[in-house]
Scaffold this active site. Structure first.
Site: not given
Ligand code: DGL
Length: 267
Positions: A13-14, A77, A154, A185, A187
Protein backbone atom coordinates in the site's frame (compact mmCIF):
# COMPACT_ATOMS: atom_id res chain seq x y z
CA UNK A 1 17.22 -15.14 -1.53
CA UNK A 2 15.11 -15.71 1.61
CA UNK A 3 12.99 -18.86 1.11
CA UNK A 4 10.63 -20.61 3.55
CA UNK A 5 8.49 -23.77 3.68
CA UNK A 6 5.36 -21.74 4.23
CA UNK A 7 3.85 -19.60 1.50
CA UNK A 8 4.80 -15.92 1.60
CA UNK A 9 2.31 -13.15 0.90
CA UNK A 10 3.57 -9.69 0.00
CA UNK A 11 1.19 -6.87 0.89
CA UNK A 12 1.52 -3.43 -0.66
CA UNK A 13 0.00 0.00 0.00
CA UNK A 14 1.03 3.66 -0.03
CA UNK A 15 0.81 3.74 3.78
CA UNK A 16 -0.75 1.92 6.72
CA UNK A 17 -4.08 1.25 4.94
CA UNK A 18 -3.04 -2.18 3.74
CA UNK A 19 -2.81 -3.25 7.38
CA UNK A 20 -6.62 -3.38 7.41
CA UNK A 21 -6.37 -5.98 4.64
CA UNK A 22 -3.47 -7.75 6.34
CA UNK A 23 -5.61 -8.17 9.49
CA UNK A 24 -8.36 -9.92 7.51
CA UNK A 25 -5.94 -12.13 5.56
CA UNK A 26 -3.92 -13.07 8.65
CA UNK A 27 -7.13 -13.99 10.50
CA UNK A 28 -7.86 -16.62 7.82
CA UNK A 29 -4.24 -17.64 7.18
CA UNK A 30 -2.44 -17.20 10.51
CA UNK A 31 0.69 -19.23 9.77
CA UNK A 32 1.58 -17.76 6.41
CA UNK A 33 4.65 -15.49 6.12
CA UNK A 34 3.80 -11.87 5.47
CA UNK A 35 5.94 -9.07 4.12
CA UNK A 36 4.53 -5.55 3.98
CA UNK A 37 5.88 -2.67 1.93
CA UNK A 38 4.44 0.83 1.84
CA UNK A 39 5.43 3.58 -0.54
CA UNK A 40 5.33 6.53 1.85
CA UNK A 41 7.83 8.38 -0.33
CA UNK A 42 5.08 8.85 -2.96
CA UNK A 43 2.14 9.07 -0.47
CA UNK A 44 -0.65 10.04 -0.91
CA UNK A 45 -1.45 7.86 -3.92
CA UNK A 46 -4.85 9.52 -4.16
CA UNK A 47 -3.13 12.62 -5.50
CA UNK A 48 -0.46 10.96 -7.64
CA UNK A 49 -0.24 11.06 -11.42
CA UNK A 50 -1.21 7.66 -12.94
CA UNK A 51 2.03 6.91 -14.82
CA UNK A 52 4.12 7.65 -11.74
CA UNK A 53 1.89 5.47 -9.58
CA UNK A 54 2.18 2.49 -11.94
CA UNK A 55 5.97 2.82 -12.05
CA UNK A 56 6.25 3.15 -8.26
CA UNK A 57 4.14 0.04 -7.58
CA UNK A 58 6.19 -2.07 -9.99
CA UNK A 59 9.47 -0.87 -8.46
CA UNK A 60 8.33 -1.53 -4.88
CA UNK A 61 7.14 -5.05 -5.66
CA UNK A 62 10.27 -5.86 -7.71
CA UNK A 63 12.51 -4.56 -4.95
CA UNK A 64 11.07 -7.01 -2.39
CA UNK A 65 10.94 -9.89 -4.86
CA UNK A 66 14.64 -9.51 -5.63
CA UNK A 67 15.36 -10.50 -2.03
CA UNK A 68 12.47 -12.71 -0.94
CA UNK A 69 10.66 -15.62 -2.49
CA UNK A 70 7.02 -14.45 -2.74
CA UNK A 71 4.03 -16.68 -3.59
CA UNK A 72 1.29 -14.08 -3.88
CA UNK A 73 1.02 -10.29 -4.00
CA UNK A 74 -1.86 -8.29 -2.53
CA UNK A 75 -2.19 -4.74 -3.82
CA UNK A 76 -4.00 -3.57 -0.68
CA UNK A 77 -4.79 -0.17 -2.16
CA UNK A 78 -7.90 0.72 -4.14
CA UNK A 79 -6.20 3.73 -5.74
CA UNK A 80 -3.42 1.54 -7.16
CA UNK A 81 -5.58 -1.50 -7.95
CA UNK A 82 -7.91 0.48 -10.21
CA UNK A 83 -5.02 1.06 -12.66
CA UNK A 84 -2.03 -1.19 -11.98
CA UNK A 85 -3.40 -4.75 -11.92
CA UNK A 86 -3.21 -5.55 -15.68
CA UNK A 87 0.47 -4.56 -16.00
CA UNK A 88 1.46 -6.26 -12.73
CA UNK A 89 -0.30 -9.47 -13.67
CA UNK A 90 1.41 -9.56 -17.02
CA UNK A 91 4.85 -8.96 -15.52
CA UNK A 92 4.63 -11.42 -12.59
CA UNK A 93 4.21 -15.20 -12.74
CA UNK A 94 2.48 -15.40 -9.32
CA UNK A 95 -1.12 -14.45 -8.41
CA UNK A 96 -1.80 -10.76 -7.82
CA UNK A 97 -4.91 -9.95 -5.77
CA UNK A 98 -6.23 -6.40 -5.84
CA UNK A 99 -8.86 -4.48 -3.94
CA UNK A 100 -11.55 -2.33 -5.54
CA UNK A 101 -14.55 -0.57 -3.98
CA UNK A 102 -17.34 -2.97 -2.91
CA UNK A 103 -20.06 -1.25 -4.97
CA UNK A 104 -21.91 -4.47 -5.83
CA UNK A 105 -22.58 -5.80 -2.30
CA UNK A 106 -23.30 -2.29 -1.05
CA UNK A 107 -25.91 -1.65 -3.74
CA UNK A 108 -27.52 -4.99 -2.96
CA UNK A 109 -27.98 -3.94 0.66
CA UNK A 110 -29.11 -0.38 0.06
CA UNK A 111 -32.72 0.73 -0.15
CA UNK A 112 -31.94 4.46 -0.18
CA UNK A 113 -28.56 5.53 -1.61
CA UNK A 114 -24.94 4.41 -1.40
CA UNK A 115 -22.01 6.58 -0.37
CA UNK A 116 -18.59 5.79 -1.82
CA UNK A 117 -15.83 7.17 0.41
CA UNK A 118 -12.45 6.83 -1.30
CA UNK A 119 -9.40 8.83 -2.38
CA UNK A 120 -9.71 11.76 -4.80
CA UNK A 121 -8.12 9.56 -7.51
CA UNK A 122 -10.39 6.56 -6.94
CA UNK A 123 -13.60 8.60 -7.23
CA UNK A 124 -12.48 10.00 -10.58
CA UNK A 125 -11.16 6.76 -12.12
CA UNK A 126 -12.93 5.32 -15.13
CA UNK A 127 -12.67 1.91 -13.44
CA UNK A 128 -14.79 3.16 -10.53
CA UNK A 129 -17.37 4.74 -12.83
CA UNK A 130 -17.63 1.48 -14.76
CA UNK A 131 -18.11 -0.42 -11.47
CA UNK A 132 -20.94 1.94 -10.56
CA UNK A 133 -22.52 1.67 -14.01
CA UNK A 134 -22.35 -2.14 -14.04
CA UNK A 135 -23.09 -2.99 -10.40
CA UNK A 136 -25.00 -0.21 -8.66
CA UNK A 137 -28.40 -1.58 -9.73
CA UNK A 138 -29.36 1.98 -10.63
CA UNK A 139 -28.98 3.04 -6.99
CA UNK A 140 -27.90 6.61 -6.43
CA UNK A 141 -24.16 6.52 -5.57
CA UNK A 142 -22.75 9.64 -3.88
CA UNK A 143 -19.00 10.10 -4.13
CA UNK A 144 -16.65 11.57 -1.54
CA UNK A 145 -12.91 11.71 -2.33
CA UNK A 146 -10.80 12.71 0.65
CA UNK A 147 -7.09 12.69 1.43
CA UNK A 148 -7.78 14.19 4.87
CA UNK A 149 -9.46 10.94 5.90
CA UNK A 150 -6.41 8.99 4.71
CA UNK A 151 -4.17 11.26 6.80
CA UNK A 152 -6.57 10.72 9.71
CA UNK A 153 -6.01 6.97 9.61
CA UNK A 154 -2.24 7.46 9.37
CA UNK A 155 -2.43 9.67 12.48
CA UNK A 156 -4.59 7.18 14.38
CA UNK A 157 -2.05 4.39 13.93
CA UNK A 158 0.59 6.77 15.34
CA UNK A 159 -1.52 7.29 18.48
CA UNK A 160 -2.11 10.97 17.63
CA UNK A 161 -5.03 12.96 19.08
CA UNK A 162 -7.75 13.11 16.39
CA UNK A 163 -9.87 16.11 15.48
CA UNK A 164 -13.42 14.78 14.99
CA UNK A 165 -14.40 18.05 13.25
CA UNK A 166 -12.29 17.10 10.22
CA UNK A 167 -14.16 13.84 9.85
CA UNK A 168 -17.55 15.51 10.25
CA UNK A 169 -16.79 18.14 7.64
CA UNK A 170 -15.33 15.65 5.12
CA UNK A 171 -18.41 13.41 5.40
CA UNK A 172 -21.05 16.13 5.75
CA UNK A 173 -22.46 15.63 2.23
CA UNK A 174 -23.42 12.02 3.13
CA UNK A 175 -25.01 12.55 6.53
CA UNK A 176 -28.72 11.65 6.40
CA UNK A 177 -28.53 10.92 2.64
CA UNK A 178 -27.36 7.29 2.49
CA UNK A 179 -28.08 3.96 4.17
CA UNK A 180 -24.93 2.11 3.05
CA UNK A 181 -21.36 3.44 2.75
CA UNK A 182 -18.52 1.77 0.88
CA UNK A 183 -15.11 2.24 2.50
CA UNK A 184 -13.32 2.44 -0.85
CA UNK A 185 -9.85 3.08 0.54
CA UNK A 186 -8.02 0.52 2.65
CA UNK A 187 -7.14 3.20 5.21
CA UNK A 188 -10.80 3.64 6.14
CA UNK A 189 -11.56 0.36 7.95
CA UNK A 190 -8.89 1.58 10.41
CA UNK A 191 -11.19 4.52 11.30
CA UNK A 192 -14.44 2.63 10.88
CA UNK A 193 -15.79 3.45 14.35
CA UNK A 194 -15.11 7.15 13.86
CA UNK A 195 -16.83 7.12 10.43
CA UNK A 196 -19.77 5.22 11.90
CA UNK A 197 -20.18 7.85 14.61
CA UNK A 198 -20.40 10.63 12.03
CA UNK A 199 -22.73 8.82 9.60
CA UNK A 200 -24.92 7.32 12.34
CA UNK A 201 -25.54 3.78 13.56
CA UNK A 202 -28.26 3.13 10.95
CA UNK A 203 -25.73 3.32 8.08
CA UNK A 204 -24.10 0.01 7.09
CA UNK A 205 -20.38 0.26 6.34
CA UNK A 206 -18.93 -2.13 3.79
CA UNK A 207 -15.30 -2.80 2.89
CA UNK A 208 -13.52 -5.37 0.75
CA UNK A 209 -11.16 -6.83 3.38
CA UNK A 210 -12.96 -10.11 4.06
CA UNK A 211 -13.54 -10.80 0.39
CA UNK A 212 -9.82 -10.25 -0.32
CA UNK A 213 -8.92 -12.62 2.51
CA UNK A 214 -11.18 -15.35 1.08
CA UNK A 215 -9.66 -14.83 -2.36
CA UNK A 216 -6.13 -15.16 -0.97
CA UNK A 217 -7.13 -18.31 0.94
CA UNK A 218 -8.46 -19.83 -2.27
CA UNK A 219 -5.08 -19.29 -3.95
CA UNK A 220 -2.57 -20.45 -1.33
CA UNK A 221 -2.39 -23.06 1.36
CA UNK A 222 -1.60 -22.32 5.01
CA UNK A 223 0.56 -25.33 5.92
CA UNK A 224 2.45 -23.68 8.80
CA UNK A 225 3.00 -25.00 12.27
CA UNK A 226 1.83 -23.21 15.40
CA UNK A 227 5.39 -22.29 16.48
CA UNK A 228 6.08 -20.41 13.24
CA UNK A 229 3.25 -18.05 14.05
CA UNK A 230 5.37 -16.34 16.70
CA UNK A 231 7.77 -14.90 14.16
CA UNK A 232 7.41 -11.15 13.45
CA UNK A 233 6.89 -10.08 9.87
CA UNK A 234 9.23 -7.70 8.03
CA UNK A 235 7.79 -4.31 7.02
CA UNK A 236 9.46 -1.84 4.67
CA UNK A 237 8.92 1.86 3.99
CA UNK A 238 10.35 3.74 1.00
CA UNK A 239 11.09 6.86 3.09
CA UNK A 240 11.71 7.53 6.78
CA UNK A 241 8.37 7.39 8.62
CA UNK A 242 6.99 10.09 10.88
CA UNK A 243 6.39 9.26 14.55
CA UNK A 244 8.31 6.00 14.10
CA UNK A 245 8.14 4.99 17.76
CA UNK A 246 4.35 5.16 17.94
CA UNK A 247 3.98 3.50 14.57
CA UNK A 248 6.35 0.68 15.53
CA UNK A 249 4.36 0.12 18.72
CA UNK A 250 1.15 -0.32 16.69
CA UNK A 251 2.96 -2.55 14.20
CA UNK A 252 4.33 -4.71 16.97
CA UNK A 253 0.78 -5.42 18.24
CA UNK A 254 -0.08 -6.48 14.70
CA UNK A 255 2.87 -8.89 14.52
CA UNK A 256 5.43 -6.81 12.63
CA UNK A 257 9.06 -5.91 13.22
CA UNK A 258 10.11 -2.25 13.35
CA UNK A 259 9.83 -0.50 9.99
CA UNK A 260 12.92 -0.85 7.80
CA UNK A 261 13.88 1.69 5.18
CA UNK A 262 13.97 0.46 1.60
CA UNK A 263 14.51 3.38 -0.71
CA UNK A 264 13.14 3.17 -4.24
CA UNK A 265 14.88 5.39 -6.81
CA UNK A 266 12.67 8.42 -7.23
CA UNK A 267 10.59 9.23 -10.29
N1 DGL B 1 -4.89 3.08 0.94
C1 DGL B 1 -5.01 3.58 -0.37
C2 DGL B 1 -6.32 3.19 -1.04
O1 DGL B 1 -6.85 2.20 -0.75
C3 DGL B 1 -4.52 4.91 -0.79
C4 DGL B 1 -4.32 6.05 0.14
C5 DGL B 1 -3.49 7.17 -0.49
O2 DGL B 1 -2.27 7.04 -0.51
O3 DGL B 1 -4.08 8.14 -1.01
O4 DGL B 1 -6.83 3.83 -1.88
Amino acid sequence: MVVSNNPTVLIFDSGVGGLSVYKEVAALLPHVNYIYIFDNQAYPYGELEQGVLIERVHKCIDSVMEEYHVDLVVIACNTASTIVLPSLRSSLSIPVVGVVPAIKPASGLSSQAVGLIATPATVTRQYTHDLIKDFSNDKDVRLVGSTKLVDYAEAKLREMPLDKEILASELSSLVGKIDVAVLGCTHFPLIKQEIQQVLGESVTLIDSGEAIARRVKSLIEDKGRESENKKKHPIFATAPTWKPESLNRTLSYLGFEDVMLREIPHF
